[in-house]
Design a protein around this motif. Sequence first.
Motif, PDB file in Angstrom:
ATOM      1  N   ASP A 102      -2.578  -6.194  -6.566  1.00  8.30           N
ATOM      2  CA  ASP A 102      -3.976  -5.807  -6.367  1.00  8.30           C
ATOM      3  C   ASP A 102      -4.559  -6.755  -5.341  1.00  8.30           C
ATOM      4  N   PRO A 114      -5.801  11.324  11.872  1.00  2.00           N
ATOM      5  CA  PRO A 114      -6.013  11.796  10.503  1.00  2.00           C
ATOM      6  C   PRO A 114      -4.732  12.337   9.865  1.00  2.00           C
ATOM      7  N   LEU A 115      -4.474  11.913   8.651  1.00  2.00           N
ATOM      8  CA  LEU A 115      -3.298  12.340   7.891  1.00  2.00           C
ATOM      9  C   LEU A 115      -3.769  12.667   6.479  1.00  2.00           C
ATOM     10  N   GLY A 168       0.792  -1.234   0.000  1.00  2.00           N
ATOM     11  CA  GLY A 168       0.000   0.000   0.000  1.00  2.00           C
ATOM     12  C   GLY A 168       0.820   1.276   0.000  1.00  2.00           C
TER      13      GLY A 168
END
Length: 240
Positions: A72, A229-230, A8
């Motif tokens: 994937d 949160p980023l 990822g």
Amino acid sequence: GKRAFIAGIADDNGYGWAIAKSLAAAGAEILVGTWVPALNIFETSLRRGKFDESRVLPDGSLMEITKVYPLDAVFDSLEDVPEDIKTNKRYAGSSKWTVSEVAESVKEDFGSIDILVHSLANGPEVTKHLLETSRKGYLAAISASSYSYVSLLKHFLPIMNPGMYLVSHLISPCGSSISLTYIASERIIPGYGGGMSSAKAALESDTRVLAFEAGRKQKVRVNTISAGPLRSRAAKAIGF
Ligand code: NAD
């Protein structure tokens, strides 16, 4: 040194990149799994030095990525891939990108890994309220964001270096695996829709069950980190 596979990473803005850097700074060898449609631009940017500034480690050296694998994580093996994806021009240029094939390639190339990082998620209807989410969108969110972790661990576990005990003493460190979750699994975060809150709740529950199973089977640890949160690419896409 340890070898890590981080699934990822497609740019230098997300959690995967930051985790890779921390692991590299601690001396780990870095292998990366990059979503097939993002592979070209990621590899080109890497090659052209676009990430060089953000590759700098605390000791001044540059993080090396030993190998980038196309991945994937919504497909476990070639038989699962529908014709329209197989022939899609963004996929046709790469091969062996289903989860089982990537694990097989890593095994062929390196034999084993010590650390598995899951830093990926996708919810095609993430901007929709749960009440407006289609079955297809909900299941896609679970597939890309939750089952992808079950599948990665399942296929990588056989090549993860196991911890070893002598009587009651741990004599070799356990292989270890982490994923990233989000507080929306347990509290209402308006805007985190499309079944993504459900996907994170599944990921957290699965972490407990997988830790039990992988711990007993192979002394591999399984954890998830609830990240703050980023403003990554994924977060910008939903206006966070
Ligand atoms: P990001 O965009 O850097 O990372 C998400 C990655 O997932 C991208 O590189 C994307 O290409 C990849 N991806 C999507 N579908 C895929 C698939 N089918 N197969 C393989 N790769 C696929 O964004 P991020 O925010 O750093 O996300 C990393 C993890 O952190 C995710 O699990 C996310 O839910 C979690 N998280 C993020 C935040 C935040 O605020 N950014 C907060 C808590 C948790």
